[in-house]
Design a protein around this motif. Structure first.
Motif, PDB file in Angstrom:
ATOM      1  N   VAL A  60       1.063  -1.324  -0.256  1.00  0.00           N
ATOM      2  CA  VAL A  60       0.015  -0.010   0.161  1.00  0.00           C
ATOM      3  C   VAL A  60       0.324   1.325  -0.048  1.00  0.00           C
ATOM      4  O   VAL A  60       1.674   1.739   0.550  1.00  0.00           O
ATOM      5  CB  VAL A  60      -0.698  -0.318   1.293  1.00  0.00           C
ATOM      6  N   LEU A  61       0.602   2.197  -0.903  1.00  0.00           N
ATOM      7  CA  LEU A  61       0.941   3.645  -0.674  1.00  0.00           C
ATOM      8  C   LEU A  61       0.782   4.905  -0.773  1.00  0.00           C
ATOM      9  O   LEU A  61      -0.547   5.293  -0.888  1.00  0.00           O
ATOM     10  CB  LEU A  61       2.084   3.664  -2.179  1.00  0.00           C
ATOM     11  N   GLY A  66       3.614   9.377  -4.501  1.00  0.00           N
ATOM     12  CA  GLY A  66       3.959   9.206  -2.963  1.00  0.00           C
ATOM     13  C   GLY A  66       4.967  10.205  -2.894  1.00  0.00           C
ATOM     14  O   GLY A  66       5.400  10.909  -2.848  1.00  0.00           O
ATOM     15  N   CYS A  67       5.071  10.376  -0.532  1.00  0.00           N
ATOM     16  CA  CYS A  67       5.699  11.564  -1.015  1.00  0.00           C
ATOM     17  C   CYS A  67       7.629  11.115  -1.285  1.00  0.00           C
ATOM     18  O   CYS A  67       7.505   9.973  -1.343  1.00  0.00           O
ATOM     19  CB  CYS A  67       6.276  10.895   1.149  1.00  0.00           C
ATOM     20  N   THR A  68       8.307  12.099  -0.584  1.00  0.00           N
ATOM     21  CA  THR A  68       9.746  11.692  -1.395  1.00  0.00           C
ATOM     22  C   THR A  68      10.179  12.263   0.255  1.00  0.00           C
ATOM     23  O   THR A  68      10.156  11.867   1.288  1.00  0.00           O
ATOM     24  CB  THR A  68       9.810  13.354  -2.428  1.00  0.00           C
ATOM     25  N   ILE A 110      13.787  10.683  -3.465  1.00  0.00           N
ATOM     26  CA  ILE A 110      12.864   9.856  -4.112  1.00  0.00           C
ATOM     27  C   ILE A 110      11.801   9.353  -3.284  1.00  0.00           C
ATOM     28  O   ILE A 110      11.198   9.280  -3.097  1.00  0.00           O
ATOM     29  CB  ILE A 110      14.210   8.638  -3.877  1.00  0.00           C
ATOM     30  N   ALA A 111      10.742   9.826  -4.828  1.00  0.00           N
ATOM     31  CA  ALA A 111       9.453   9.117  -4.806  1.00  0.00           C
ATOM     32  C   ALA A 111       9.276   7.406  -3.966  1.00  0.00           C
ATOM     33  O   ALA A 111      10.194   7.400  -4.443  1.00  0.00           O
ATOM     34  CB  ALA A 111       8.561   9.022  -5.289  1.00  0.00           C
ATOM     35  N   ILE A 112       8.334   7.565  -2.853  1.00  0.00           N
ATOM     36  CA  ILE A 112       8.246   6.247  -2.422  1.00  0.00           C
ATOM     37  C   ILE A 112       8.080   5.423  -3.338  1.00  0.00           C
ATOM     38  O   ILE A 112       8.721   3.982  -3.715  1.00  0.00           O
ATOM     39  CB  ILE A 112       6.987   5.755  -1.159  1.00  0.00           C
ATOM     40  N   LEU A 113       7.063   4.964  -4.226  1.00  0.00           N
ATOM     41  CA  LEU A 113       7.028   4.289  -5.724  1.00  0.00           C
ATOM     42  C   LEU A 113       8.092   4.750  -6.181  1.00  0.00           C
ATOM     43  O   LEU A 113       8.728   2.912  -7.164  1.00  0.00           O
ATOM     44  CB  LEU A 113       5.891   5.121  -6.619  1.00  0.00           C
ATOM     45  N   LYS A 117       5.771  15.664   3.949  1.00  0.00           N
ATOM     46  CA  LYS A 117       4.909  15.531   2.342  1.00  0.00           C
ATOM     47  C   LYS A 117       6.815  15.035   1.711  1.00  0.00           C
ATOM     48  O   LYS A 117       6.710  14.305   0.932  1.00  0.00           O
ATOM     49  CB  LYS A 117       4.500  16.319   1.670  1.00  0.00           C
ATOM     50  N   ARG A 118       7.328  16.108   1.793  1.00  0.00           N
ATOM     51  CA  ARG A 118       8.942  15.762   0.995  1.00  0.00           C
ATOM     52  C   ARG A 118      10.208  16.201   1.938  1.00  0.00           C
ATOM     53  O   ARG A 118      10.297  16.536   2.889  1.00  0.00           O
ATOM     54  CB  ARG A 118       9.237  16.676   0.159  1.00  0.00           C
ATOM     55  N   SER A 119      11.324  15.532   1.889  1.00  0.00           N
ATOM     56  CA  SER A 119      11.894  15.268   2.339  1.00  0.00           C
ATOM     57  C   SER A 119      13.792  14.347   1.804  1.00  0.00           C
ATOM     58  O   SER A 119      13.540  14.041   1.411  1.00  0.00           O
ATOM     59  CB  SER A 119      12.389  14.398   3.757  1.00  0.00           C
TER      60      SER A 119
END
Length: 319
Positions: free
Chosen positions: A208-209, A218-220, A253-256, A283-285
């Protein structure tokens, strides 16, 4: 005389690797862990070594910790023990407060009576990221978002360490970790997205994303391999920095995309399902590692592809 180092949370994913580094480097190591999430099995390569000892103890037990400080008298304290989940901190903020701040204060109380030379405090670069805009990266000097109890306790902990270091004359380094992955990591909520994905992929089960409408992939995050993190601990143990250092790759990097990289590494095709966002998520890191490069001469050496291949080899060796 060998340097003596007390590692809290030393039976955990990262802490066990850190303990191995210290023993290999000639340190005498006392590993303290209450085994809430750590495993004695992570230390099997160290058990019986003349320079290593393990004690099951809770850092919140002041009497027990004072006894260990009195008998072992560490030169260095490397503090990895923590409640590390953003979601858990929202569900049970009192537990987060007790482990992450009360536990730290127990250690600092011991240091008042039994002086040390260095304190290495593990913090969170991800949870303490600022709001990222464009190509920005979070720097140590930026004000973090502080949108979860976990972020608040970690940030407060950094400040406690700074105050106590000045008051009781010891050097310190705060290591703000990015998202770490590698062998021995457990599939534990948002802290362990890589092992969650790996376990599901190997079992041919969908993952699950969590996504935002404006972030469909997804979040990065900034993913750094555990061996590179261990090297940062080694360098921080040898040099007085007295500052906060981001330990990350500087790559967002995006989680996907992480999921796809894992599929490629394990040569699998398993679907992933999309759901709405999770409360407390940054959201972004992505972390700027310029200060760590300058002060510690630390560089992330392992690419994502190399790290995932090492993880794959470790999994095969276990099975």
């Amino acid at each position: 005389m060998n340097k003596r180092v007390l590692v809290t949370g030393g039976a955990g994913f990262i802490g066990s690797h850190v303990c191995e580094m210290y023993v290999a480097g000639g340190y005498d190591v006392l590993c303290v862990d209450n085994l809430t999430s750590g495993k004695v099995g992570n230390l099997q390569g160290l058990m019986g070594h003349t320079r290593f000892q393990f004690v099951k103890e809770d850092i919140c037990n002041l009497v027990g910790m004072r006894y260990l400080f009195e008998t072992f008298q560490p030169h260095i304290v490397n503090h990895h023990a923590a409640q590390k989940s953003v979601v858990a901190s929202l569900e049970n903020p009192m537990d987060d407060l007790d482990t992450n701040l009360n536990g730290l204060l127990m250690l600092l109380a011991c240091i008042q009576k039994y002086p040390i030379e260095k304190f290495i405090y593990v913090s969170s670069g991800g949870a303490l990221s600022k709001v990222i805009v464009g190509d920005e990266k979070s720097k140590e000097s930026d004000m973090p978002q502080l949108i979860s109890p976990y972020a608040i306790t970690k940030y407060a902990g950094e400040n406690y360490v700074t105050i106590y270091a000045k008051a009781y004359d010891f050097d310190y380094t705060v290591l703000r970790y990015a998202n770490i992955y590698g062998p021995r990591q457990i599939p534990d909520g948002e802290c362990g997205v890589v092992p969650i994905f790996v376990n599901n992929i190997l079992a041919n089960q969908p993952s699950v994303l969590m996504t935002y409408p404006d972030m469909p992939r997804g979040c990065t995050r900034d993913y750094v391999f555990v061996e590179d993190v261990v090297e940062a601990n080694r360098l921080a143990s040898e040099k007085a920095t007295n500052t906060v250092l981001n330990i990350g790759t500087g790559q967002e990097i995006a989680i996907l995309d992480i999921y796809q990289a894992i599929l490629n590494t394990f040569d699998k095709e398993v679907p992933i399902m999309m759901e709405g966002p999770r409360i407390g998520d940054v959201k972004r890191s992505v972390l700027s590692n310029d200060r760590a490069k300058k002060i510690l001469a630390w560089y992330p050496r392992t690419s994502l592809e190399e790290g995932l291949l090492s993880l794959k080899k470790a999994i095969r060796a276990r099975s």
